[in-house]
Design a protein around this motif. Structure first.
Motif, PDB file in Angstrom:
ATOM      1  N   GLN A  18       0.820  -1.205   0.000  1.00  0.00           N
ATOM      2  CA  GLN A  18       0.000   0.000   0.000  1.00  0.00           C
ATOM      3  C   GLN A  18       0.863   1.268   0.000  1.00  0.00           C
ATOM      4  OE1 GLN A  18      -0.422  -2.526   2.183  1.00  0.00           O
ATOM      5  NE2 GLN A  18      -2.562  -3.179   2.084  1.00  0.00           N
ATOM      6  N   LEU A  19       1.945   1.274   0.768  1.00  0.00           N
ATOM      7  CA  LEU A  19       2.835   2.434   0.788  1.00  0.00           C
ATOM      8  C   LEU A  19       3.499   2.623  -0.572  1.00  0.00           C
ATOM      9  CD1 LEU A  19       4.279   4.735   2.226  1.00  0.00           C
ATOM     10  CD2 LEU A  19       5.927   3.069   3.092  1.00  0.00           C
ATOM     11  N   GLY A  20       3.863   1.528  -1.227  1.00  0.00           N
ATOM     12  CA  GLY A  20       4.459   1.613  -2.552  1.00  0.00           C
ATOM     13  C   GLY A  20       3.483   2.186  -3.568  1.00  0.00           C
ATOM     14  N   THR A  61       3.163   6.029  -2.853  1.00  0.00           N
ATOM     15  CA  THR A  61       4.302   6.802  -3.345  1.00  0.00           C
ATOM     16  C   THR A  61       4.351   6.818  -4.866  1.00  0.00           C
ATOM     17  OG1 THR A  61       5.766   4.884  -3.096  1.00  0.00           O
ATOM     18  CG2 THR A  61       5.716   6.481  -1.282  1.00  0.00           C
ATOM     19  N   MET A  62       3.922   5.735  -5.498  1.00  0.00           N
ATOM     20  CA  MET A  62       3.883   5.699  -6.964  1.00  0.00           C
ATOM     21  C   MET A  62       2.858   6.706  -7.491  1.00  0.00           C
ATOM     22  SD  MET A  62       5.253   4.162  -9.584  1.00  0.00           S
ATOM     23  CE  MET A  62       5.829   2.553  -9.109  1.00  0.00           C
ATOM     24  N   VAL A  96       1.703   9.401  -5.958  1.00  0.00           N
ATOM     25  CA  VAL A  96       2.175  10.761  -5.676  1.00  0.00           C
ATOM     26  C   VAL A  96       3.264  11.153  -6.667  1.00  0.00           C
ATOM     27  CG1 VAL A  96       3.370  12.192  -3.966  1.00  0.00           C
ATOM     28  CG2 VAL A  96       1.511  10.724  -3.251  1.00  0.00           C
ATOM     29  N   SER A  97       4.137  10.229  -7.014  1.00  0.00           N
ATOM     30  CA  SER A  97       5.193  10.550  -7.979  1.00  0.00           C
ATOM     31  C   SER A  97       4.605  10.820  -9.366  1.00  0.00           C
ATOM     32  CB  SER A  97       6.230   9.436  -8.035  1.00  0.00           C
ATOM     33  OG  SER A  97       5.666   8.259  -8.566  1.00  0.00           O
ATOM     34  N   ILE A  98       3.577  10.086  -9.760  1.00  0.00           N
ATOM     35  CA  ILE A  98       2.932  10.342 -11.057  1.00  0.00           C
ATOM     36  C   ILE A  98       2.262  11.713 -11.056  1.00  0.00           C
ATOM     37  CG2 ILE A  98       1.028   9.617 -12.550  1.00  0.00           C
ATOM     38  CD1 ILE A  98       1.784   6.714 -11.813  1.00  0.00           C
ATOM     39  N   ILE A  99       1.605  12.066  -9.968  1.00  0.00           N
ATOM     40  CA  ILE A  99       0.983  13.390  -9.867  1.00  0.00           C
ATOM     41  C   ILE A  99       2.042  14.483  -9.922  1.00  0.00           C
ATOM     42  CG2 ILE A  99      -0.269  14.924  -8.284  1.00  0.00           C
ATOM     43  CD1 ILE A  99      -1.861  12.403  -7.415  1.00  0.00           C
ATOM     44  N   ALA A 100       3.165  14.283  -9.217  1.00  0.00           N
ATOM     45  CA  ALA A 100       4.250  15.276  -9.249  1.00  0.00           C
ATOM     46  C   ALA A 100       4.848  15.379 -10.651  1.00  0.00           C
ATOM     47  CB  ALA A 100       5.321  14.909  -8.233  1.00  0.00           C
ATOM     48  N   LEU A 101       4.954  14.263 -11.363  1.00  0.00           N
ATOM     49  CA  LEU A 101       5.449  14.309 -12.740  1.00  0.00           C
ATOM     50  C   LEU A 101       4.506  15.103 -13.636  1.00  0.00           C
ATOM     51  CD1 LEU A 101       6.868  10.753 -13.464  1.00  0.00           C
ATOM     52  CD2 LEU A 101       8.092  12.911 -13.620  1.00  0.00           C
ATOM     53  N   LEU A 102       3.196  14.905 -13.481  1.00  0.00           N
ATOM     54  CA  LEU A 102       2.234  15.650 -14.282  1.00  0.00           C
ATOM     55  C   LEU A 102       2.279  17.138 -13.963  1.00  0.00           C
ATOM     56  CD1 LEU A 102      -0.819  13.226 -14.242  1.00  0.00           C
ATOM     57  CD2 LEU A 102       0.698  13.742 -16.163  1.00  0.00           C
ATOM     58  N   ILE A 103       2.417  17.471 -12.689  1.00  0.00           N
ATOM     59  CA  ILE A 103       2.514  18.883 -12.307  1.00  0.00           C
ATOM     60  C   ILE A 103       3.779  19.498 -12.894  1.00  0.00           C
ATOM     61  CG2 ILE A 103       2.878  20.454 -10.355  1.00  0.00           C
ATOM     62  CD1 ILE A 103       0.989  18.640  -8.743  1.00  0.00           C
ATOM     63  N   ILE A 131      12.432   6.421  -7.169  1.00  0.00           N
ATOM     64  CA  ILE A 131      13.614   5.650  -6.762  1.00  0.00           C
ATOM     65  C   ILE A 131      13.351   4.934  -5.443  1.00  0.00           C
ATOM     66  CG2 ILE A 131      16.002   5.878  -5.961  1.00  0.00           C
ATOM     67  CD1 ILE A 131      16.325   8.076  -8.124  1.00  0.00           C
ATOM     68  N   THR A 132      12.740   5.626  -4.472  1.00  0.00           N
ATOM     69  CA  THR A 132      12.464   4.964  -3.193  1.00  0.00           C
ATOM     70  C   THR A 132      11.416   3.860  -3.347  1.00  0.00           C
ATOM     71  OG1 THR A 132      10.855   6.679  -2.606  1.00  0.00           O
ATOM     72  CG2 THR A 132      13.096   6.949  -1.776  1.00  0.00           C
TER      73      THR A 132
END
Length: 133
Positions: free
Chosen positions: A20-22, A25-26, A28-35, A53-54
């Protein structure tokens, strides 16, 4: 194709995998990439890269006990966060009772309104405290 699948299965044998944590974070990273793509901000790109990476480091880790503990901490935090929003709606609708937290164990205790100053006994730890309803 079957050889590639077998090699991937052999590589992932004994590794922790996705939890679930993975997934969190995945996402959130996709949202940050889109932003970062639309805003042109390099900070969001850097945040997304670090999160990816984490996430992959956790997935490929063989230290199951540490990854399991991290996931449990995340699930506890998530439960506390969402329970804050769930519990408030019921309390706001309940006009006949007051809600208090036990000072000893932090358990929620429901008591009837309009009884004046009363002694309340926590059902969980049996601690008594005095409150005005």
């Amino acid at each position: 194709m079957d050889k590639l699948r077998r090699k991937l299965q052999d590589f992932m044998a004994g590794r922790y995998g996705m939890d679930q944590l993975g997934r969190f974070t995945m996402y959130v990273s996709i949202i940050a990439l889109l932003i970062s793509l639309f805003a042109g901000n390099n900070w969001f790109y850097l945040i997304a890269l670090v999160l990816l990476i984490t996430t992959y480091a956790r997935m490929f880790s063989k230290n199951h006990s540490s990854r399991y503990a991290e996931n449990n901490k995340y699930l506890e935090w998530k439960e506390k966060f969402f329970s804050f929003f769930r519990g408030g709606a019921r309390q706001a609708k309940d006009k006949d009772h007051r809600y208090f937290r036990c000072p000893n164990c932090n358990q929620k205790v429901r008591v009837p309104k309009g009884k004046g100053t009363i002694s309340i006994r926590c059902p969980k730890c049996q601690h008594e405290f005095i409150k005005r309803t």
